[in-house]
Design a protein around this motif. Structure first.
Motif, PDB file in Angstrom:
ATOM      1  N   TRP A 136       7.194  15.105  -5.528  1.00  0.00           N
ATOM      2  CA  TRP A 136       6.256  14.623  -4.519  1.00  0.00           C
ATOM      3  C   TRP A 136       5.465  13.474  -5.137  1.00  0.00           C
ATOM      4  CZ3 TRP A 136       6.901  15.211   0.304  1.00  0.00           C
ATOM      5  CH2 TRP A 136       5.883  14.912   1.229  1.00  0.00           C
ATOM      6  N   PRO A 137       6.025  12.252  -5.131  1.00  0.00           N
ATOM      7  CA  PRO A 137       5.454  11.154  -5.898  1.00  0.00           C
ATOM      8  C   PRO A 137       4.054  10.720  -5.490  1.00  0.00           C
ATOM      9  CG  PRO A 137       7.745  10.712  -5.352  1.00  0.00           C
ATOM     10  CD  PRO A 137       7.347  11.914  -4.559  1.00  0.00           C
ATOM     11  N   GLY A 138       3.565  11.202  -4.345  1.00  0.00           N
ATOM     12  CA  GLY A 138       2.188  10.880  -3.988  1.00  0.00           C
ATOM     13  C   GLY A 138       1.197  11.320  -5.054  1.00  0.00           C
ATOM     14  N   THR A 139       1.501  12.415  -5.744  1.00  0.00           N
ATOM     15  CA  THR A 139       0.594  12.922  -6.770  1.00  0.00           C
ATOM     16  C   THR A 139       0.545  12.000  -7.970  1.00  0.00           C
ATOM     17  OG1 THR A 139       1.005  15.199  -6.068  1.00  0.00           O
ATOM     18  CG2 THR A 139       0.123  14.887  -8.289  1.00  0.00           C
ATOM     19  N   THR A 140       1.700  11.573  -8.455  1.00  0.00           N
ATOM     20  CA  THR A 140       1.724  10.685  -9.610  1.00  0.00           C
ATOM     21  C   THR A 140       1.186   9.300  -9.260  1.00  0.00           C
ATOM     22  OG1 THR A 140       4.091  10.489  -9.092  1.00  0.00           O
ATOM     23  CG2 THR A 140       3.495  11.813 -11.000  1.00  0.00           C
ATOM     24  N   THR A 141       1.417   8.860  -8.027  1.00  0.00           N
ATOM     25  CA  THR A 141       0.853   7.584  -7.578  1.00  0.00           C
ATOM     26  C   THR A 141      -0.668   7.656  -7.556  1.00  0.00           C
ATOM     27  OG1 THR A 141       2.804   7.120  -6.223  1.00  0.00           O
ATOM     28  CG2 THR A 141       0.783   5.920  -5.685  1.00  0.00           C
ATOM     29  N   PHE A 142      -1.210   8.740  -7.020  1.00  0.00           N
ATOM     30  CA  PHE A 142      -2.657   8.930  -6.977  1.00  0.00           C
ATOM     31  C   PHE A 142      -3.240   8.859  -8.383  1.00  0.00           C
ATOM     32  CE2 PHE A 142      -6.194  11.930  -7.477  1.00  0.00           C
ATOM     33  CZ  PHE A 142      -7.096  11.462  -6.535  1.00  0.00           C
ATOM     34  N   TYR A 143      -2.662   9.597  -9.304  1.00  0.00           N
ATOM     35  CA  TYR A 143      -3.191   9.621 -10.671  1.00  0.00           C
ATOM     36  C   TYR A 143      -3.090   8.238 -11.319  1.00  0.00           C
ATOM     37  CZ  TYR A 143      -4.071  10.636 -15.488  1.00  0.00           C
ATOM     38  OH  TYR A 143      -4.632  10.601 -16.755  1.00  0.00           O
ATOM     39  N   ALA A 144      -1.938   7.593 -11.182  1.00  0.00           N
ATOM     40  CA  ALA A 144      -1.726   6.293 -11.836  1.00  0.00           C
ATOM     41  C   ALA A 144      -2.729   5.258 -11.334  1.00  0.00           C
ATOM     42  CB  ALA A 144      -0.305   5.820 -11.596  1.00  0.00           C
TER      43      ALA A 144
ATOM     44  N   LEU B  73      10.375  17.983  -2.263  1.00  0.00           N
ATOM     45  CA  LEU B  73       9.481  19.082  -1.924  1.00  0.00           C
ATOM     46  C   LEU B  73       9.513  19.336  -0.415  1.00  0.00           C
ATOM     47  CD1 LEU B  73       7.419  21.065  -3.160  1.00  0.00           C
ATOM     48  CD2 LEU B  73       5.631  19.402  -2.640  1.00  0.00           C
ATOM     49  N   MET B  74       9.755  18.255   0.364  1.00  0.00           N
ATOM     50  CA  MET B  74       9.760  18.395   1.819  1.00  0.00           C
ATOM     51  C   MET B  74      10.931  17.698   2.501  1.00  0.00           C
ATOM     52  SD  MET B  74       5.703  18.105   2.825  1.00  0.00           S
ATOM     53  CE  MET B  74       5.993  18.720   4.475  1.00  0.00           C
TER      54      MET B  74
ATOM     55  N   LEU C 242       0.837  -1.193   0.000  1.00  0.00           N
ATOM     56  CA  LEU C 242       0.000   0.000   0.000  1.00  0.00           C
ATOM     57  C   LEU C 242       0.877   1.250   0.000  1.00  0.00           C
ATOM     58  CD1 LEU C 242      -2.719  -1.005   2.590  1.00  0.00           C
ATOM     59  CD2 LEU C 242      -3.186  -0.248   0.259  1.00  0.00           C
ATOM     60  N   ALA C 243       0.382   2.294  -0.655  1.00  0.00           N
ATOM     61  CA  ALA C 243       1.068   3.584  -0.669  1.00  0.00           C
ATOM     62  C   ALA C 243       0.256   4.588   0.131  1.00  0.00           C
ATOM     63  CB  ALA C 243       1.249   4.068  -2.109  1.00  0.00           C
ATOM     64  N   GLN C 244       0.953   5.538   0.738  1.00  0.00           N
ATOM     65  CA  GLN C 244       0.310   6.611   1.487  1.00  0.00           C
ATOM     66  C   GLN C 244       0.506   7.907   0.705  1.00  0.00           C
ATOM     67  OE1 GLN C 244      -1.408   5.838   4.152  1.00  0.00           O
ATOM     68  NE2 GLN C 244      -0.751   3.704   4.142  1.00  0.00           N
ATOM     69  N   VAL C 245      -0.483   8.292  -0.074  1.00  0.00           N
ATOM     70  CA  VAL C 245      -0.293   9.437  -0.966  1.00  0.00           C
ATOM     71  C   VAL C 245      -0.438  10.773  -0.255  1.00  0.00           C
ATOM     72  CG1 VAL C 245      -1.013   8.116  -2.981  1.00  0.00           C
ATOM     73  CG2 VAL C 245      -2.715   9.472  -1.741  1.00  0.00           C
ATOM     74  N   GLY C 246      -1.017  10.791   0.950  1.00  0.00           N
ATOM     75  CA  GLY C 246      -1.104  12.021   1.724  1.00  0.00           C
ATOM     76  C   GLY C 246      -2.125  13.015   1.175  1.00  0.00           C
ATOM     77  N   PRO C 247      -2.191  14.213   1.765  1.00  0.00           N
ATOM     78  CA  PRO C 247      -3.237  15.168   1.419  1.00  0.00           C
ATOM     79  C   PRO C 247      -2.976  15.977   0.145  1.00  0.00           C
ATOM     80  CG  PRO C 247      -1.886  16.065   3.173  1.00  0.00           C
ATOM     81  CD  PRO C 247      -1.411  14.655   2.943  1.00  0.00           C
ATOM     82  N   ARG C 248      -1.725  16.004  -0.352  1.00  0.00           N
ATOM     83  CA  ARG C 248      -1.439  16.899  -1.475  1.00  0.00           C
ATOM     84  C   ARG C 248      -2.251  16.585  -2.729  1.00  0.00           C
ATOM     85  NH1 ARG C 248       1.381  20.951  -3.451  1.00  0.00           N
ATOM     86  NH2 ARG C 248       2.169  20.841  -5.587  1.00  0.00           N
ATOM     87  N   PRO C 249      -2.392  15.331  -3.161  1.00  0.00           N
ATOM     88  CA  PRO C 249      -3.216  15.081  -4.348  1.00  0.00           C
ATOM     89  C   PRO C 249      -4.641  15.607  -4.202  1.00  0.00           C
ATOM     90  CG  PRO C 249      -1.923  13.147  -3.831  1.00  0.00           C
ATOM     91  CD  PRO C 249      -1.763  14.082  -2.673  1.00  0.00           C
ATOM     92  N   LEU C 250      -5.197  15.506  -2.995  1.00  0.00           N
ATOM     93  CA  LEU C 250      -6.557  16.007  -2.791  1.00  0.00           C
ATOM     94  C   LEU C 250      -6.588  17.529  -2.790  1.00  0.00           C
ATOM     95  CD1 LEU C 250      -7.910  13.481  -0.148  1.00  0.00           C
ATOM     96  CD2 LEU C 250      -7.968  13.362  -2.642  1.00  0.00           C
TER      97      LEU C 250
ATOM     98  N   ARG D 230      -1.722  28.635 -14.593  1.00  0.00           N
ATOM     99  CA  ARG D 230      -1.685  29.814 -13.716  1.00  0.00           C
ATOM    100  C   ARG D 230      -2.026  29.498 -12.268  1.00  0.00           C
ATOM    101  NH1 ARG D 230      -4.139  34.910 -17.185  1.00  0.00           N
ATOM    102  NH2 ARG D 230      -2.433  35.029 -18.707  1.00  0.00           N
ATOM    103  N   ASP D 231      -2.366  28.254 -11.977  1.00  0.00           N
ATOM    104  CA  ASP D 231      -2.569  27.842 -10.591  1.00  0.00           C
ATOM    105  C   ASP D 231      -2.292  26.355 -10.499  1.00  0.00           C
ATOM    106  OD1 ASP D 231      -5.119  26.240 -10.908  1.00  0.00           O
ATOM    107  OD2 ASP D 231      -5.849  28.180 -11.595  1.00  0.00           O
ATOM    108  N   ASP D 232      -2.242  25.829  -9.280  1.00  0.00           N
ATOM    109  CA  ASP D 232      -1.808  24.452  -9.086  1.00  0.00           C
ATOM    110  C   ASP D 232      -2.797  23.417  -9.610  1.00  0.00           C
ATOM    111  OD1 ASP D 232       0.552  25.270  -8.055  1.00  0.00           O
ATOM    112  OD2 ASP D 232       0.065  24.868  -5.956  1.00  0.00           O
ATOM    113  N   GLY D 233      -4.011  23.822  -9.943  1.00  0.00           N
ATOM    114  CA  GLY D 233      -4.925  22.887 -10.578  1.00  0.00           C
ATOM    115  C   GLY D 233      -4.385  22.376 -11.897  1.00  0.00           C
ATOM    116  N   ALA D 234      -3.516  23.152 -12.540  1.00  0.00           N
ATOM    117  CA  ALA D 234      -2.947  22.749 -13.824  1.00  0.00           C
ATOM    118  C   ALA D 234      -2.039  21.524 -13.688  1.00  0.00           C
ATOM    119  CB  ALA D 234      -2.168  23.907 -14.433  1.00  0.00           C
TER     120      ALA D 234
END
Length: 409
Positions: free
Chosen positions: A394-402, A70-71, A25-33, A369-373
């Motif tokens: 921040w690989p949680g974002t790419t993991t979430f999408y994949a 990133l962190m 299991l991966a823990q993608v955290g709050p950033r993707p949301l 022009r914003d992080d939604g992009a």
């Protein structure tokens, strides 16, 4: 139950979970949301919303760029572990060498003054190519230093503490000079992170069960170094350390900006060379235009004929704006038409996009022009360009999408 979630996701809008029972299991955290909350209403947001509560698993689409910088301090054990915990299936060690010709993980050979605490260690700071020089407001001189891995031994390198990348050019003291982390990154996890040699990175990645994507960094000292250490020896030494550790060629994606490194691997180590990744920096050539094939010679077909299978340009080379949407460039289409796989770099390496133009998104001046992009860019890269992976800080974002929208691996 996992297969039930997978099938339910497809019915509800394409949400897909990689059905590999052996994957952790991966823990993608709050950033993707958070990024999801920035997306404008529409089909993409609806499809990603379905995946909010599902379990997430490791994905080879998710590439850890220097770990999770990133962190976490880049190329440190803590940074790599965070990236792996977030589901990165492939992790990167940028490889350079020390004074005693050992390989270590560092983004640039001469960045120790800005990525470690070397300037706070008098015995090691004295070995730096350029000692710390304080700023001088009267003359406008900025603070400066230059400390290279080739200035010290591997044992001395391992004594350092990795820190967040950055310096303060107005500093009068070394301790203030190294306190230059950009405000949009975090120092929350920067308490003396352990740097890694290349061998130590291999052991960590083997233990964690992830693939490896080392980049052979361009030396910043004259080669051959110490009169006998040549570029070809350097390129071979990288592979020899994988062989010594019993790592199969299928688990390694060698990278270099240097086309001669790629050719060396293809000729001398073809089993490793077939997965070599050419980091394409032809964008630095005068007149380069991702829409004009004559500006990025040799052609994609010629690269493929030479034995290359994977090409890796920055994000902006692959994407452009057309009629208010993000679409692939001619460069991206030509690479795929020639049979080349594509890896893109680097997502989430940028300051918040609302702060202004960014190098990685320069081809999207109206739409980034914003992080939604970030999620929109990721979607076009995956679905329209057809990349096989994306580097992220921040690989949680790419993991979430994949996990959500890509077919199971």
């Amino acid at each position: 139950m996992r297969y039930v979630i997978f099938l339910l996701g497809i019915l509800l809008g394409g949400c897909q979970v990689t059905p590999k029972a052996s994957e952790p299991l991966a823990q993608v955290g709050p950033r993707p949301l958070y990024l999801l909350s920035q997306l404008p209403e529409g089909d993409l947001k609806q499809r990603l919303e379905v995946c909010r509560q599902q379990p997430f698993y490791r994905s080879e689409f998710s590439l850890a760029h220097r770990g999770a910088p990133l962190m976490f301090p880049e190329h440190s054990r803590a940074s790599y572990q965070a990236a792996i915990d977030m589901g990165a299936g492939i992790a990167e060690c940028d490889v350079t060498f020390t004074a005693d010709l050992q390989l270590v993980c560092r983004h640039a050979q001469c960045d120790l003054h800005q990525t470690t605490d070397i300037l706070l260690r008098p015995e090691l700071a004295a070995k730096c190519s350029i000692p710390f020089t304080p700023a001088d407001p009267a003359t406008g001189r900025v603070a400066n230093a230059r400390c290279c891995t080739s200035d010290i031994t591997a044992d001395e390198f391992s004594q350092l503490c990795a820190k967040m990348d950055g310096v303060n050019p107005a500093a009068m003291l070394a301790k203030d000079y190294i306190a230059g982390t950009p405000a949009w990154r975090s120092e929350l996890y920067s308490q003396c992170a352990a740097p890694l040699t290349h061998r130590h990175s291999i052991a960590l990645f083997q233990q964690q069960g992830v693939k490896m994507i080392p980049e052979l960094k361009q030396p910043e000292v004259p080669m051959p170094f110490q009169q006998q250490y040549t570029q070809q020896y350097f390129a071979q030494q990288l592979i020899d350390e994988y062989k010594a550790a019993g790592v199969a060629p299928s688990q390694v994606y060698l990278q270099s900006f240097n086309w001669q490194d790629i050719l060396y691997w293809l000729e001398h180590e073809p089993e490793f060379g077939r997965q070599a990744v050419w980091l394409d920096e032809r964008y630095e050539q005068p007149g380069f235009d991702p829409q004009q094939p004559q500006s990025w010679q040799p052609s994609m077909a010629a690269l493929k004929a030479a034995g290359l299978n994977i090409i890796a340009p920055p994000l902006w080379v692959l994407l452009r704006e057309r009629d208010g949407t993000i679409v692939p460039t001619a460069y991206a289409k030509a690479a795929r038409a020639a049979g080349l796989d594509i890896i893109a770099w680097s997502l989430e390496r940028s300051a918040p996009l609302a702060k202004g133009a960014d190098w990685y998104y320069q081809s999207l001046p109206l739409l980034a022009r914003d992080d939604g992009a970030i999620l929109q860019v990721l979607h076009v890269l995956a679905q329209d360009v057809g990349v096989i992976g994306v580097f992220s800080d921040w690989p949680g974002t790419t993991t979430f999408y994949a996990n959500c929208l890509l077919a199971p691996e």
